[in-house]
Design an enzyme around this catalytic site. Structure first.
Site, PDB file in Angstrom:
ATOM      1  N   CYS A   1     -53.391-104.945  12.160  1.00 27.72           N
ATOM      2  CA  CYS A   1     -53.789-106.322  11.863  1.00 27.72           C
ATOM      3  C   CYS A   1     -52.653-106.948  11.053  1.00 27.72           C
ATOM      4  CB  CYS A   1     -55.092-106.297  11.063  1.00 27.72           C
ATOM      5  SG  CYS A   1     -55.626-107.912  10.520  1.00 27.72           S
TER       6      CYS A   1
ATOM      7  N   CYS B   1     -52.875-118.988   3.149  1.00 28.45           N
ATOM      8  CA  CYS B   1     -53.459-119.732   4.277  1.00 28.45           C
ATOM      9  C   CYS B   1     -53.879-121.114   3.780  1.00 28.45           C
ATOM     10  CB  CYS B   1     -54.679-118.990   4.824  1.00 28.45           C
ATOM     11  SG  CYS B   1     -55.410-119.828   6.253  1.00 28.45           S
TER      12      CYS B   1
ATOM     13  N   CYS C   1     -61.639-121.580   4.339  1.00 29.28           N
ATOM     14  CA  CYS C   1     -62.898-120.919   4.710  1.00 29.28           C
ATOM     15  C   CYS C   1     -63.505-120.321   3.435  1.00 29.28           C
ATOM     16  CB  CYS C   1     -62.637-119.830   5.735  1.00 29.28           C
ATOM     17  SG  CYS C   1     -61.784-120.456   7.199  1.00 29.28           S
TER      18      CYS C   1
ATOM     19  N   CYS D   1     -63.634-116.397   2.617  1.00 29.79           N
ATOM     20  CA  CYS D   1     -62.380-115.642   2.768  1.00 29.79           C
ATOM     21  C   CYS D   1     -61.544-115.710   1.499  1.00 29.79           C
ATOM     22  CB  CYS D   1     -61.591-116.229   3.936  1.00 29.79           C
ATOM     23  SG  CYS D   1     -59.954-115.517   4.101  1.00 29.79           S
TER      24      CYS D   1
ATOM     25  N   GLY E   1     -53.584-115.982   7.035  1.00 32.79           N
ATOM     26  CA  GLY E   1     -53.021-117.146   7.713  1.00 32.79           C
ATOM     27  C   GLY E   1     -53.755-117.547   8.972  1.00 32.79           C
ATOM     28  N   GLU E   2     -53.500-118.782   9.381  1.00 36.92           N
ATOM     29  CA  GLU E   2     -54.030-119.303  10.644  1.00 36.92           C
ATOM     30  C   GLU E   2     -52.875-119.255  11.652  1.00 36.92           C
ATOM     31  OE1 GLU E   2     -56.787-120.548  12.449  1.00 36.92           O
ATOM     32  OE2 GLU E   2     -55.144-120.664  13.880  1.00 36.92           O
TER      33      GLU E   2
ATOM     34  N   SER F   1     -56.587-114.619  16.497  1.00 31.27           N
ATOM     35  CA  SER F   1     -57.840-115.210  16.021  1.00 31.27           C
ATOM     36  C   SER F   1     -57.558-116.553  15.362  1.00 31.27           C
ATOM     37  CB  SER F   1     -58.482-114.252  15.012  1.00 31.27           C
ATOM     38  OG  SER F   1     -59.625-114.854  14.464  1.00 31.27           O
TER      39      SER F   1
ATOM     40  N   SER G   1     -63.026-117.942  15.497  1.00 34.98           N
ATOM     41  CA  SER G   1     -63.952-117.657  14.404  1.00 34.98           C
ATOM     42  C   SER G   1     -64.925-118.829  14.281  1.00 34.98           C
ATOM     43  CB  SER G   1     -63.138-117.468  13.117  1.00 34.98           C
ATOM     44  OG  SER G   1     -64.008-117.243  12.058  1.00 34.98           O
ATOM     45  N   LEU G   2     -66.214-118.525  14.400  1.00 41.76           N
ATOM     46  CA  LEU G   2     -67.203-119.603  14.487  1.00 41.76           C
ATOM     47  C   LEU G   2     -68.019-119.727  13.188  1.00 41.76           C
ATOM     48  CD1 LEU G   2     -67.814-121.599  16.682  1.00 41.76           C
ATOM     49  CD2 LEU G   2     -69.468-120.005  17.654  1.00 41.76           C
TER      50      LEU G   2
ATOM     51  N   ASN H   1     -67.358-109.132   4.125  1.00 49.39           N
ATOM     52  CA  ASN H   1     -66.795-108.184   3.164  1.00 49.39           C
ATOM     53  C   ASN H   1     -66.762-108.850   1.797  1.00 49.39           C
ATOM     54  OD1 ASN H   1     -66.145-106.014   5.037  1.00 49.39           O
ATOM     55  ND2 ASN H   1     -64.818-107.558   5.960  1.00 49.39           N
TER      56      ASN H   1
ATOM     57  N   CYS I   1     -61.623-107.634   6.788  1.00 49.37           N
ATOM     58  CA  CYS I   1     -61.529-109.050   7.157  1.00 49.37           C
ATOM     59  C   CYS I   1     -61.876-109.947   5.982  1.00 49.37           C
ATOM     60  CB  CYS I   1     -62.531-109.372   8.262  1.00 49.37           C
ATOM     61  SG  CYS I   1     -61.970-108.883   9.857  1.00 49.37           S
TER      62      CYS I   1
END
Ligand code: SF4
Length: 369
Positions: free
Chosen positions: A105, A112, A116, A119, A165-166, A197, A220-221, A300, A343
């Site tokens: 990963c 980022c 969100c 996160c 990051g995005e 993602s 990611s929804l 998490n 995550c």
């Protein structure tokens, strides 16, 4: 003097660069193979090159721009690496051993810019985009650490752009890295072993649809109503669910018959995990007639995030409702929680089990083994 980072160049670009300093094409091939197939991390190790060329390269270029700050090993075998860039920004990468195929990963940005709320990375803000070379170097390093320098990967490797990051806000560098990693003379990791993602950068989902050799898409929804998604993933205010679904539909039309894309759904206790919300999610996917599967990801927890993970039975019940409504759903097992590698936990933090090293990546294997 700014050193040229050769790891971020394709073989063709490296050939051009070498030609511009009067070197024949086979030297570029040797260097490309040294970096990507043999996974060497310094010019000194490229003993097939003449000594004077090696020393000239060392003066003007580099193949190791990341320095390892710390390496953590989870009780489940997951490894997290915390690097620093040359200009001192944190980069995190996670190696996840799995039964059939190991997964790396990687991060596409340092920090980022998206906010969100579930996160930890969001709390860093955007520090900067990573270069293609810095993206590729994360993979080379993780492979060398897991298997030994240059040792072939025993079972192939999956890559996921789900670290910090995005990725779609660093699209060009990401795609340059994907191209380099797929070169048969190098790492030879084809795009369909890579999953990217996104939190929902709609224009880039549409752009990805135009690319023939491309990574898999995961979106990611986290919520199936705008009201809740605005709160959990503020990017939704810019590209609300209907626009996101339309882009997903557009992308789906570019898939081959057997291919699917993925929705990621983080499960937050009491926030987005009710039976009603499972039905809403299935209805949303079915209403747009999307051939997608859903990965349910237990949240998490990490201080100071305000959420708790859904109970196991709740996640299973949620899955059942989706399946009952014809939406394939899978529960993802959290990995590396104890070392803040799971995550949403990447925020350049230290964790217990720290094995600090301060070294150049070239000698990593020997020093930390
Ligand atoms: S979940 Fe992904 S996009 Fe959202 S803040 Fe975290 S790293 Fe950024």
């Amino acid at each position: 003097m700014e050193l040229t980072h050769l790891t971020g160049l394709s073989q063709a670009e490296l050939s051009e660069l070498m030609a511009s300093v009067g070197q024949p094409a086979y030297r570029a091939r040797q260097i490309f193979s040294g970096i990507h197939a043999r996974r060497l991390t310094s010019f000194d190790e490229m003993t097939d090159l003449p000594k004077d060329l090696r020393s000239r390269l060392s003066e003007q270029a580099t193949i190791s721009s990341l320095t390892v700050e710390s390496r953590y090993i989870s009780s489940d075998g997951t490894r997290r690496y915390l690097f620093k860039t040359r200009d001192n920004f944190p980069v995190e990468t996670v190696f996840i051993p799995e039964e059939h195929r190991d997964t790396i990963c990687f991060s596409s940005q340092s920090g980022c810019p998206l906010q969100c709320t579930f996160c930890l990375t969001a709390q860093l803000g955007l520090l900067r985009n990573l270069t293609a070379g810095e993206i590729v170097e994360q993979i080379i390093f993780a492979l060398n650490d897991a298997y030994g320098i240059g040792v072939p990967t025993p079972r192939g490797t999956n890559l996921v752009a789900m670290g910090a990051g995005e990725p779609f806000l660093n699209f060009d560098n990401l795609m340059q890295a994907v191209g380099i990693m797929s070169e048969p003379a190098g790492l030879s990791i084809v795009p369909n072993r890579i999953t990217v993602s996104t939190a929902g950068v709609v224009p880039r989902i549409r752009e990805l649809a135009k690319i023939a050799e491309r990574p898999h898409l995961a979106v990611s929804l986290a919520a199936s109503t705008d009201e809740l998604r605005d709160e959990l993933m503020p990017i939704n205010k810019k590209w609300p669910i209907d626009q996101l679904m339309a882009a997903c539909k557009h992308f789906e039309k570019s898939l081959k018959r057997h291919e699917r894309f993925t929705f990621e759904y983080v499960m937050l206790r009491g926030v987005n995990d009710s039976d009603e919300q499972a039905r809403q999610l299935a209805n949303l996917i079915n209403r747009h007639d999307l051939r997608a599967k859903v990965n349910l990801i237990p949240h998490n927890p990490a201080e100071p995030l305000p959420y708790q993970p859904s109970a196991v039975e709740r996640v299973e019940q949620f899955q059942k409702i989706l399946e009952h409504k014809g939406v394939p759903a899978f529960i993802r097992r959290p990995r590396g929680r104890d070392i803040l590698a799971a995550c949403g936990q990447l925020a350049a933090r230290s964790a217990s089990g720290d094995t600090p090293v301060s070294i150049s990546s070239g000698s990593m294997k020997r020093r930390i083994a």
